[in-house]
Design an enzyme around this catalytic site. Structure first.
Site, short mmCIF file in Angstrom:
data_model
loop_
_atom_site.label_atom_id
_atom_site.label_comp_id
_atom_site.label_asym_id
_atom_site.label_seq_id
_atom_site.Cartn_x
_atom_site.Cartn_y
_atom_site.Cartn_z
N HIS A 83 0.77 -1.24 0.14
CA HIS A 83 0.02 0.09 -0.03
C HIS A 83 0.91 1.15 0.03
O HIS A 83 2.20 1.18 0.25
CB HIS A 83 -1.08 0.15 1.17
CG HIS A 83 -0.23 0.18 2.53
ND1 HIS A 83 0.44 1.23 3.06
CD2 HIS A 83 -0.07 -0.92 3.48
CE1 HIS A 83 0.86 0.96 4.31
NE2 HIS A 83 0.87 -0.29 4.49
N GLU B 252 -2.07 -7.51 7.48
CA GLU B 252 -0.64 -7.12 7.94
C GLU B 252 -0.27 -7.99 9.28
O GLU B 252 -1.32 -8.47 9.75
CB GLU B 252 -0.45 -5.59 8.34
CG GLU B 252 0.94 -5.30 8.81
CD GLU B 252 2.21 -5.47 7.81
OE1 GLU B 252 2.38 -6.74 7.71
OE2 GLU B 252 2.77 -4.74 7.31
#
Length: 298
Positions: free
Chosen positions: A30, A110
């Protein structure tokens, strides 16, 4: 009378037609978030792209669009976090032709640093001695407060997926193969020969996924070695033959391209590092310097 086709050429054509078709995975981290900019641990917490992060996503999208003839995307997968979905939206906004509808995969989230999430890394480095322990030996680290072992948990997100396919592929899967292995096995299954999948996920997760895809042990996922580091909106390409359980090669594509690195070369690199007792040296410039790598952590 039609000209005779040389036997050698005929055999070459037949061999090419019968060879397994290559599969490809484009793995993206990202864009920069407000937590990245502040130096805060994100993990499970939600964060948003900064203006810089939004611009990074759009620039990456323009690069993907300009490369679309060579990088035609057949499937898209994204982590459920806001920062990855914003990044994908930025990539999509730069496409002349729409990308396939994205599948949200919770397993792409994550790594989780439960007790530390929301904290400044600089504060942890000054006040919590466990921070250096975590960086030195992530594979053996766990929090006393909740018993959570971040890297073990990340690898646990999926031994079952790869183990289930191990019999068919002939690959032996050990107990250390966990979450990233499940996601890799699912992505392999969803990417038939001759096709390309795009995945938008996270820095630490991506490092572990690349090493898992190459069949490498995941015991130190990059604090000392920037070889697998992902800066914001970096894109890496993984390649494998249909029917294979592991990637045969990988390379960095954006923003700074690299040469193809074979699985065998990575195994040799790791063996030398283990023998030397430390990770191989990497060029600072390749990963944007220490300051950029610091932003990359989690």
């Amino acid at each position: 009378m039609r000209p005779l086709i040389p036997l050698v050429l005929t055999r070459a054509v037949v061999a090419a037609a019968s060879a397994p078709a290559s599969c490809r995975l484009l793995l993206v981290r990202h864009g920069e978030t407000n937590y990245n900019a502040a130096g805060r641990i994100q993990g499970r917490l939600e964060s948003e792209l900064t203006q810089t992060g939004l611009e990074q996503a759009e620039k990456l999208g323009a690069w993907v669009d300009a490369s679309s003839e060579a990088l035609a995307v057949d499937r898209v997968f994204v982590s459920p976090k806001r920062r990855t979905r914003q990044t994908l939206a930025g990539i999509e906004s730069a496409q002349r032709a729409p990308l396939p509808a994205a599948e949200v995969r919770p397993g792409l989230r994550e790594i989780e640093l439960t007790v530390w999430e929301g904290s400044l890394r600089s504060d942890l480095a000054e006040s919590d001695p466990r921070w250096e322990q975590w960086k030195a030996r992530p594979d053996g680290f766990s929090f006393e407060e909740d018993g959570h072992a971040p890297l073990t948990d990340l690898k646990r997100r999926g031994c079952l997926g790869l183990c289930a396919s191990a019999g068919a592929s002939g690959v032996s899967v050990g107990d250390s193969c966990r979450r990233a292995a499940e996601e890799w096995a699912a992505l392999v299954a969803a990417t038939p020969g001759g096709s390309t999948s795009l995945v938008v996920a996270h820095g630490a997760f991506n490092r572990v996924l690349v090493q898992t895809a190459l069949g490498l042990p995941v015991d130190d996922f990059g604090f000392k070695d920037g070889h697998y580091a992902f800066e914001n909106c970096a894109l890496v390409e993984l390649r494998w033959e249909a029917g294979q359980a592991h990637a045969s090669a990988w390379r960095k594509r954006y923003p700074a391209p690299s040469e193809w690195r074979s699985r065998e070369a990575e195994e040799v690199r790791r063996a030398r590092a283990v023998e030397a007792g430390e990770p191989p040296d990497v060029e600072e410039a390749e990963h944007g310097g220490a300051g950029r790598r610091r932003k990359e952590e989690l």
